[in-house]
Design a protein around this motif. Structure first.
Motif, short mmCIF file in Angstrom:
data_model
loop_
_atom_site.label_atom_id
_atom_site.label_comp_id
_atom_site.label_asym_id
_atom_site.label_seq_id
_atom_site.Cartn_x
_atom_site.Cartn_y
_atom_site.Cartn_z
N SER A 9 0.82 -1.22 0.00
CA SER A 9 0.00 0.00 0.00
C SER A 9 0.85 1.26 0.00
O SER A 9 0.48 2.27 -0.59
CB SER A 9 -0.93 0.01 1.22
OG SER A 9 -1.99 -0.89 1.07
N VAL A 10 2.01 1.20 0.68
CA VAL A 10 2.88 2.37 0.76
C VAL A 10 3.68 2.56 -0.53
O VAL A 10 3.75 3.66 -1.07
CB VAL A 10 3.84 2.25 1.97
CG1 VAL A 10 4.88 3.37 1.94
CG2 VAL A 10 3.06 2.27 3.27
N VAL A 11 4.27 1.47 -1.03
CA VAL A 11 5.11 1.54 -2.23
C VAL A 11 4.31 2.01 -3.44
O VAL A 11 4.80 2.80 -4.26
CB VAL A 11 5.77 0.17 -2.51
CG1 VAL A 11 6.45 0.18 -3.88
CG2 VAL A 11 6.77 -0.17 -1.42
N PHE A 12 3.07 1.53 -3.55
CA PHE A 12 2.23 1.91 -4.68
C PHE A 12 1.14 2.90 -4.24
O PHE A 12 -0.02 2.79 -4.61
CB PHE A 12 1.61 0.66 -5.32
CG PHE A 12 2.64 -0.30 -5.84
CD1 PHE A 12 3.36 0.00 -6.99
CD2 PHE A 12 2.92 -1.47 -5.17
CE1 PHE A 12 4.33 -0.87 -7.47
CE2 PHE A 12 3.89 -2.35 -5.64
CZ PHE A 12 4.60 -2.05 -6.79
N HIS A 13 1.59 3.87 -3.47
CA HIS A 13 0.69 4.92 -2.98
C HIS A 13 0.25 5.80 -4.15
O HIS A 13 1.01 6.01 -5.11
CB HIS A 13 1.42 5.77 -1.94
CG HIS A 13 0.51 6.65 -1.14
ND1 HIS A 13 0.11 7.89 -1.60
CD2 HIS A 13 -0.09 6.45 0.05
CE1 HIS A 13 -0.69 8.42 -0.70
NE2 HIS A 13 -0.83 7.59 0.31
N PRO A 14 -0.98 6.32 -4.11
CA PRO A 14 -1.50 7.15 -5.22
C PRO A 14 -0.63 8.32 -5.63
O PRO A 14 -0.58 8.67 -6.82
CB PRO A 14 -2.85 7.63 -4.67
CG PRO A 14 -3.28 6.55 -3.73
CD PRO A 14 -2.01 6.06 -3.09
#
Length: 201
Positions: A9-14
């Motif tokens: 969720s953090v690495v592919f944050h919007p």
């Protein structure tokens, strides 16, 4: 396992996804673009789409307008989404104007449409997944990019499909969204990119 899910969720944050898409474009595009212009665009985009939103978040947190970076309630989302729309408009005017790189200009037009739609839904008390809006929009842009330039990027598309699935799974596992909210986010990301295709594909 929970650590891995949170990392996804953090690495592919919007806020990272547009920068990822633009970097991909510059790496794969057959169009000649001067290297100094590429660096200038990437640095400008990084400042506006990553650094500035982070600064705005800490400002809002200091003012008590938001409780966490996850924006768990629709009320918390309204002001950050308004700011995000303003940032995207700034990017359209200063970083990717239409007369320079049309593909990227209309990509950000699609992002703006997605952000406005998400904002309207937040006002209406519906919390669409911003993670899936971002990944869905970028995935659709990659597909259009491959068609536009007749380039085989099947490996990249397959990898990004896996990433999209992983992000959706992580949001479900963390109980950040329902399936309905994830599906809505995916559609809100994809449909605006489809709408703008007629102007550059």
């Amino acid at each position: 396992m929970k650590w891995l899910i949170k990392t996804i969720s953090v690495v592919f944050h919007p806020i990272i996804m547009p920068l990822l898409a633009i970097h991909f474009y510059f790496k794969k595009s057959p169009r000649f673009i001067p290297e100094d212009l590429v660096y200038a665009k990437l640095i400008s985009l990084f400042i506006l789409s990553v650094v500035l939103p982070i600064m705005v978040y800490f400002l809002l947190k200091t003012l008590g307008k938001t409780e966490s970076i996850h924006l768990k309630t629709t009320k918390e989302r309204i002001l950050p989404l308004l700011v995000n729309c303003a940032i995207i408009i700034l990017i359209l005017y200063r970083v990717f104007p239409e007369n320079q790189i049309p593909e990227l200009y209309f990509f950000f037009i699609g992002i703006l449409l997605s952000s406005v739609t998400c904002l309207i839904l937040a006002i209406l008390k519906f919390k669409a997944s911003i993670h899936l809006i971002a990944t869905g929009g970028v995935f659709m842009f990659f597909i259009a990019f491959a068609i536009h330039f007749s380039i085989n990027i099947n490996g990249s598309l397959a990898l990004f499909a896996i990433i999209t699935g992983a992000v959706a799974t992580s949001r479900l596992y963390l109980e950040a969204h329902s399936v309905k909210e994830l599906l809505a986010g995916l559609l809100i990301g994809i449909i605006p990119q489809l709408i703008v295709l007629q102007y550059w594909l």
